[in-house]
Design an enzyme around this catalytic site. Structure first.
Site, PDB file in Angstrom:
ATOM      1  N   SER A 259       0.793  -1.430   0.187  1.00  0.00           N
ATOM      2  CA  SER A 259       0.066  -0.351  -0.314  1.00  0.00           C
ATOM      3  C   SER A 259       0.454   1.363   0.236  1.00  0.00           C
ATOM      4  CB  SER A 259      -1.338  -0.103   1.104  1.00  0.00           C
ATOM      5  OG  SER A 259      -1.827  -1.027   1.201  1.00  0.00           O
TER       6      SER A 259
ATOM      7  N   ARG B  29      -0.929 -10.080  -8.304  1.00  0.00           N
ATOM      8  CA  ARG B  29      -1.325  -9.116  -8.844  1.00  0.00           C
ATOM      9  C   ARG B  29       0.246  -8.567  -9.707  1.00  0.00           C
ATOM     10  NH1 ARG B  29      -2.703  -4.671  -5.968  1.00  0.00           N
ATOM     11  NH2 ARG B  29      -1.158  -4.043  -6.598  1.00  0.00           N
TER      12      ARG B  29
ATOM     13  N   ASN C 155       1.760  -8.595  -6.273  1.00  0.00           N
ATOM     14  CA  ASN C 155       1.254  -8.932  -5.309  1.00  0.00           C
ATOM     15  C   ASN C 155       0.448 -10.004  -5.119  1.00  0.00           C
ATOM     16  OD1 ASN C 155       0.962  -6.437  -3.426  1.00  0.00           O
ATOM     17  ND2 ASN C 155       1.653  -6.142  -5.875  1.00  0.00           N
TER      18      ASN C 155
HETATM   19  N1  ATP Z   1      11.110   2.092  -8.884  1.00  0.00           N
HETATM   20  C1  ATP Z   1       9.951   2.958  -9.321  1.00  0.00           C
HETATM   21  N2  ATP Z   1       9.668   4.073 -10.037  1.00  0.00           N
HETATM   22  C2  ATP Z   1       9.071   5.111  -9.977  1.00  0.00           C
HETATM   23  N3  ATP Z   1       7.576   4.497  -9.001  1.00  0.00           N
HETATM   24  C3  ATP Z   1       7.403   3.653  -8.332  1.00  0.00           C
HETATM   25  C4  ATP Z   1       8.434   3.149  -8.473  1.00  0.00           C
HETATM   26  N4  ATP Z   1       8.759   1.767  -7.265  1.00  0.00           N
HETATM   27  C5  ATP Z   1       7.732   2.071  -6.631  1.00  0.00           C
HETATM   28  N5  ATP Z   1       6.922   3.630  -7.294  1.00  0.00           N
HETATM   29  C6  ATP Z   1       5.928   4.515  -7.084  1.00  0.00           C
HETATM   30  O1  ATP Z   1       5.616   4.046  -5.492  1.00  0.00           O
HETATM   31  C7  ATP Z   1       4.235   3.575  -5.545  1.00  0.00           C
HETATM   32  C8  ATP Z   1       4.170   1.130  -4.032  1.00  0.00           C
HETATM   33  O2  ATP Z   1       5.412   1.027  -5.123  1.00  0.00           O
HETATM   34  P1  ATP Z   1       5.467  -0.769  -4.583  1.00  0.00           P
HETATM   35  O3  ATP Z   1       3.993  -1.456  -5.490  1.00  0.00           O
HETATM   36  O4  ATP Z   1       6.897  -1.360  -5.515  1.00  0.00           O
HETATM   37  O5  ATP Z   1       5.121  -1.186  -3.796  1.00  0.00           O
HETATM   38  P2  ATP Z   1       3.538  -1.383  -2.171  1.00  0.00           P
HETATM   39  O6  ATP Z   1       3.956  -0.542  -1.503  1.00  0.00           O
HETATM   40  O7  ATP Z   1       4.164  -3.296  -1.962  1.00  0.00           O
HETATM   41  O8  ATP Z   1       2.752  -1.214  -3.597  1.00  0.00           O
HETATM   42  P3  ATP Z   1       1.535  -2.514  -3.586  1.00  0.00           P
HETATM   43  O9  ATP Z   1       0.164  -1.678  -3.031  1.00  0.00           O
HETATM   44  O10 ATP Z   1       0.772  -2.267  -4.626  1.00  0.00           O
HETATM   45  O11 ATP Z   1       1.422  -3.704  -3.022  1.00  0.00           O
HETATM   46  C9  ATP Z   1       3.884   2.157  -6.149  1.00  0.00           C
HETATM   47  O12 ATP Z   1       3.216   2.458  -7.171  1.00  0.00           O
HETATM   48  C10 ATP Z   1       3.667   3.698  -7.708  1.00  0.00           C
HETATM   49  O13 ATP Z   1       3.673   4.184  -8.201  1.00  0.00           O
HETATM   50 MG    MG Z   2       2.475  -1.634  -6.007  1.00  0.00          MG
END
Ligand code: ATP
Ligand code: MG
Length: 313
Positions: A151, A260, A276
């Protein structure tokens, strides 16, 4: 048929999990009234009730550690209770972002440059010198995030080296290891994969356009704060490549039933961000939008996956 939807738990994504669980439970009830569906939190009384009144199937809709790191699924395997979704080992590989990226990199899948750094190393080597090395390794702008999280909690975009210390503190607040990754500019997409009788099938990519420019926690769960386009406005070639990528990630990590993949599409192609094993299913989540676009019903899919889980035992 008696099904328990596990939702809640103690992770920072507790609220999201409860909303995902509620949505899946209601969809399942609507699709198949013959299935008795109970929503259940994870607490110290859970195992006792699973033992004394074992359901036919569990649907773990837990996000974050404990839900997605494989532990709960190990316990369910131990109890001999079938569940929808990936097994413990696949969850472990998927939930740990640096591990998933390392594994997929060996398969030639493109993913942004990154460094993973435990808090202890950060302290031992001295924060200032480590930060310089990090900037040299991944460049700027960069994204700092917890190695295991969701998230976008604890995630920051860093444009200038002076913002890095605060970003590291923010990531360490959600876990012991921080990942610093090159920022990739492009079209952000999420591609869900579901296992069907004909094998894994990628759903249409969902394009994410947050009003604020950053798909952070608020942009995810405040209705109207993010615009979505399904299918994503990318070329036919890119959309086919995304479908292939998501199915490859799903199968390479040994994921099951649903997953996903999050990616960013650049003119040169898609870059894998993360995967995910327990995709969000809230009112604003991505996978339900992909299902709707594909003409699939969340409740019917869940009922199908429940029966598949029960059949595999
Ligand atoms: N390398 C990147 N370049 C650009 N934007 C990024 C990058 N990594 C992450 N982001 C941004 O940060 C957000 C969160 O990163 P990520 O999806 O890796 O983590 P998460 O917290 O596990 O997300 P999720 O809730 O989808 O599981 C992404 O949706 C994207 O908008
Ligand atoms: Mg993500």
């Amino acid at each position: 048929m008696h099904v328990v939807v596990l939702a809640g738990g103690l992770s920072p994504e507790r609220d999201v999990s409860i909303r995902s669980g509620r949505r899946v439970a209601n969809a399942l009830r609507a699709a198949d009234p013959s299935i008795d569906v109970i929503e259940r939190d994870v607490d110290s009384t859970l195992l006792k009730s699973l033992r004394t009144d074992a359901p036919d199937c569990v649907i773990p809709m837990l996000h974050g550690a404990a839900g997605e790191d494989g532990a709960v699924r190990d316990v369910l395997d131990g109890l001999g209770i079938p569940y929808v979704g990936s097994g413990p080992d696949a969850c472990r590989l998927a939930f740990d972002k640096p591990v998933a990226k390392a594994l997929l990199r060996t398969e030639g899948i493109a993913t942004p440059r990154s460094v993973a750094l435990p808090h202890s190393t950060f302290r031992e080597l001295g924060a200032a010198s480590v930060l310089d090395a990090l900037v040299a390794a991944v460049g700027l702008p960069a994204v700092v995030k917890p190695a295991r999280g969701g998230s976008a909690l604890g995630t920051s975009i860093v444009n200038d080296a002076s913002e890095l210390p605060a970003a590291m503190v923010n990531a360490f607040a959600y876990g012991d290891v921080a990942m610093i990754e090159s920022f990739v500019a492009g079209v952000e997409v999420a591609v869900a994969v579901v296992d069907t009788a004909d094998g894994p099938r990628a759903l249409p990519a969902v394009e994410i356009v947050p009003d604020s420019g950053f798909y952070d926690y608020a942009a995810r769960y405040t209705a109207g704060s993010t615009e979505f386009f399904v299918p994503a406005r990318v070329s036919q070639e890119h959309s086919e490549a995304l479908a292939k990528l998501a199915v490859r990630v799903h199968t390479s990590l040994g994921l099951r039933d649903w997953s996903r993949t999050d990616a960013i599409v650049t003119p040169e192609g898609a870059m894998f961000l993360e995967i995910n094993a327990a995709p969000g299913m809230t009112e604003t989540s991505l996978m339900p939008q992909a299902l709707t676009n594909a003409g699939m019903d969340l409740g019917e899919l869940t009922a199908y996956l429940v029966r598949a889980a029960v059949a595999r035992g």
